[in-house]
Design an enzyme around this catalytic site. Structure first.
Site, mmCIF file in Angstrom:
data_model
loop_
_atom_site.group_PDB
_atom_site.id
_atom_site.type_symbol
_atom_site.label_atom_id
_atom_site.label_comp_id
_atom_site.label_asym_id
_atom_site.label_seq_id
_atom_site.Cartn_x
_atom_site.Cartn_y
_atom_site.Cartn_z
ATOM 1 N N TYR A 1 -12.116 23.380 -11.712
ATOM 2 C CA TYR A 1 -12.811 22.181 -12.091
ATOM 3 C C TYR A 1 -14.031 21.643 -11.294
ATOM 4 C CZ TYR A 1 -12.426 17.123 -13.426
ATOM 5 O OH TYR A 1 -12.602 15.832 -13.931
ATOM 6 N N LYS B 1 -4.390 13.254 -17.723
ATOM 7 C CA LYS B 1 -4.355 14.069 -18.844
ATOM 8 C C LYS B 1 -2.961 13.987 -19.570
ATOM 9 C CE LYS B 1 -8.290 14.783 -17.318
ATOM 10 N NZ LYS B 1 -8.687 15.696 -16.346
ATOM 11 N N ARG C 1 0.878 -1.199 0.027
ATOM 12 C CA ARG C 1 0.022 -0.131 -0.001
ATOM 13 C C ARG C 1 0.646 1.164 -0.116
ATOM 14 N NH1 ARG C 1 -3.316 -1.216 4.185
ATOM 15 N NH2 ARG C 1 -2.200 0.233 5.455
ATOM 16 N N ASP D 1 -4.444 23.352 -8.914
ATOM 17 C CA ASP D 1 -4.402 22.408 -9.709
ATOM 18 C C ASP D 1 -3.909 22.762 -11.052
ATOM 19 O OD1 ASP D 1 -5.473 20.786 -12.027
ATOM 20 O OD2 ASP D 1 -7.544 20.481 -11.042
HETATM 21 C C1 LIG Z 1 -9.642 15.890 -15.155
HETATM 22 C C2 LIG Z 1 -9.184 16.942 -14.319
HETATM 23 C C3 LIG Z 1 -9.082 16.769 -12.950
HETATM 24 C C4 LIG Z 1 -9.369 15.216 -12.374
HETATM 25 O O1 LIG Z 1 -8.563 14.080 -12.763
HETATM 26 P P1 LIG Z 1 -9.194 12.753 -12.934
HETATM 27 O O2 LIG Z 1 -7.792 11.965 -13.047
HETATM 28 O O3 LIG Z 1 -10.004 12.339 -14.081
HETATM 29 O O4 LIG Z 1 -9.737 12.289 -11.443
HETATM 30 C C5 LIG Z 1 -8.660 17.764 -12.110
HETATM 31 N N1 LIG Z 1 -8.460 18.862 -12.640
HETATM 32 C C6 LIG Z 1 -8.844 19.066 -13.867
HETATM 33 C C7 LIG Z 1 -8.232 20.415 -14.253
HETATM 34 C C8 LIG Z 1 -9.027 18.237 -14.830
HETATM 35 O O5 LIG Z 1 -9.364 18.527 -16.140
#
Ligand SMILES: *Cc1c(COP(=O)(O)O)cnc(C)c1O
Length: 408
Positions: free
Chosen positions: A123, A220, A69, A195
């Site tokens: 987001y 992404k 873990r 973020d």
């Molecule tokens: C897609 C996204 C997330 C979330 O990520 P996941 O891996 O899909 O949980 C967070 N912030 C932004 C800006 C995003 O586009």
């Protein structure tokens, strides 16, 4: 390879090739050699030499195997790589998704009675974490207008302990003045979390711009191939230790197979970012000449909202941007999107393939009409994630979409 201490600062592409390739993650057992990529160490259990060894290890802190873990060498190689790519970071925690990284990071730094300020163009799932999930723990949250630093400063009170930033904003892509906002926050003892999924540390070294914790959805750009979900949080000590502790409390772990895929994606990330950004710019330029389009929300485009701040603060862009339609209704927008053959219709972004989705920021952006300053137009938006296709082909596809939109 590896363990390089001094020397001139390396370029982005070189740093991506070198990152995380410590000898200890890649040595081949029983030989003096090494492999290029860390093997996929699938393991729940680590066997200790003896009972003294078991009680003596310092679990996890410096890459001692302890229990599955807490990860193993494959995950540590990825975490190391991300730490190396983020100037100012001492460590990185990995999470099974970007949302898991955001939720756990916020829980790590907030306590009952605290207040979080959250950027209005965040987001949407982050907004829901802030405004709904954290409330269960007695933590309150209020949205603020990221384009108004004075109003932000005025909102900070005794209970305000953290601010959640995102730059550029989700869907509407406004660029805010992160150095100004984080300077205000720091001055008032408020922790800044960003973020940074859009820019990655290659385009926006967030800790250097005053943020305390930088979170990314690795789903992404890092994954880059639409085949994995993962998130990360990077920070300096002691903040990263708080995030790590919370992640361990909550049992957050990523699989070594996914970590290896993310590492594979990481190696080509700068090439993909450069290519998708330049194609996106070409598509954005073309869109801005179309009569059907009220506004192109692409900070990389000269003259677009946020372009000057983007030029000042960012070292690169990516393929994600939006545009707003002028006179279209929902049915016309659907005709446009449905006629596209090269753009898939789907959430997520940052993959090798282009995607398009409809969006309407009004329900989630509450403090002013978003995007600001655009009053001409239907308010109906389309978000594009530009992939690795040729720009002319994507432009041809959009041309087909506009033809379908006009034909009733
Ligand atoms: C897609 C996204 C997330 C979330 O990520 P996941 O891996 O899909 O949980 C967070 N912030 C932004 C800006 C995003 O586009």
């Amino acid at each position: 390879m590896t363990d390089r201490e001094d020397g001139p600062e390396l370029g982005k592409a070189t740093r991506l090739v070198e990152a995380g390739r410590k000898r200890e993650w890649v040595s081949t057992p029983g030989t003096k050699g090494a492999v290029v990529n860390p093997p996929v160490w699938r393991a729940s259990t680590h066997l200790y030499e003896n009972s003294e060894d078991l009680v003596g290890g310092r679990p996890n802190e410096d890459g001692h195997f302890y229990y599955g873990r807490r990860g193993g060498p494959t995950q540590w190689a990825l975490a190391d790589a991300l730490t190396e790519l983020e100037p100012g970071a001492d460590g990185t925690e990995l999470f099974p998704s970007g949302v898991a990284a955001l939720a756990c990071t916020l829980m790590a730094v907030l306590r009952p009675g605290d207040e979080l300020l959250v950027t209005d163009n965040v987001y949407e799932p982050t907004r829901n974490i802030a405004l709904s999930m954290l409330r269960q723990f007695g933590i309150t949250a209020r949205p603020f207008d990221p384009l108004d630093p004075d109003a932000f400063a005025a909102m900070i009170g005794e209970k305000t302990k953290a601010v959640m930033l995102e730059n550029p904003g989700s869907l509407t892509l406004e660029v805010c003045d992160i150095p100004a906002l984080t300077a205000i926050a720091r001055d008032r003892g408020v922790l800044s979390i960003i973020d940074n999924t859009w820019a990655t540390p290659l385009g926006f070294p967030a800790l250097q711009h005053g943020c305390d914790i930088t979170v990314m959805s690795l789903t992404k750009h890092v994954g880059g191939h639409s085949d994995l979900m993962m998130g990360s949080a990077s920070a300096a000590k002691p903040v990263i230790n708080r995030v790590r502790r919370q992640a361990q409390f909550m049992g957050q772990v990523v699989s070594p197979d996914d970590a290896a895929l993310a590492l594979r994606g990481l190696r080509t990330m700068s090439l993909r970012l450069e290519r998708t950004a330049s194609t996106a710019l070409a598509v954005a330029q073309w869109l801005s000449s179309r009569t059907e389009v009220a506004a192109v929300l692409c900070p990389m485009l000269p003259g677009a909202p946020g372009h000057e701040l983007w030029q000042r603060d960012f070292a690169g862009g990516c393929g994600l941007f939006s545009f707003v339609l002028k006179d279209a209704d929902i049915a016309a927008r659907a005709r446009l999107i449905d006629a596209l053959e090269l753009f898939g219709i789907g959430f997520s972004w940052g993959g090798f393939e282009s995607l398009a989705i409809p969006f309407d920021p009004a329900p989630v952006h509450t403090l002013r009409p978003w995007p600001p300053g655009i009053d001409e137009g239907s308010g109906l938006g389309v978000r594009l994630s530009i992939g690795l296709e040729d720009a002319d082909d994507l432009i041809g596809d959009l041309d087909r979409g506009f033809a379908a939109m006009g034909a009733t």
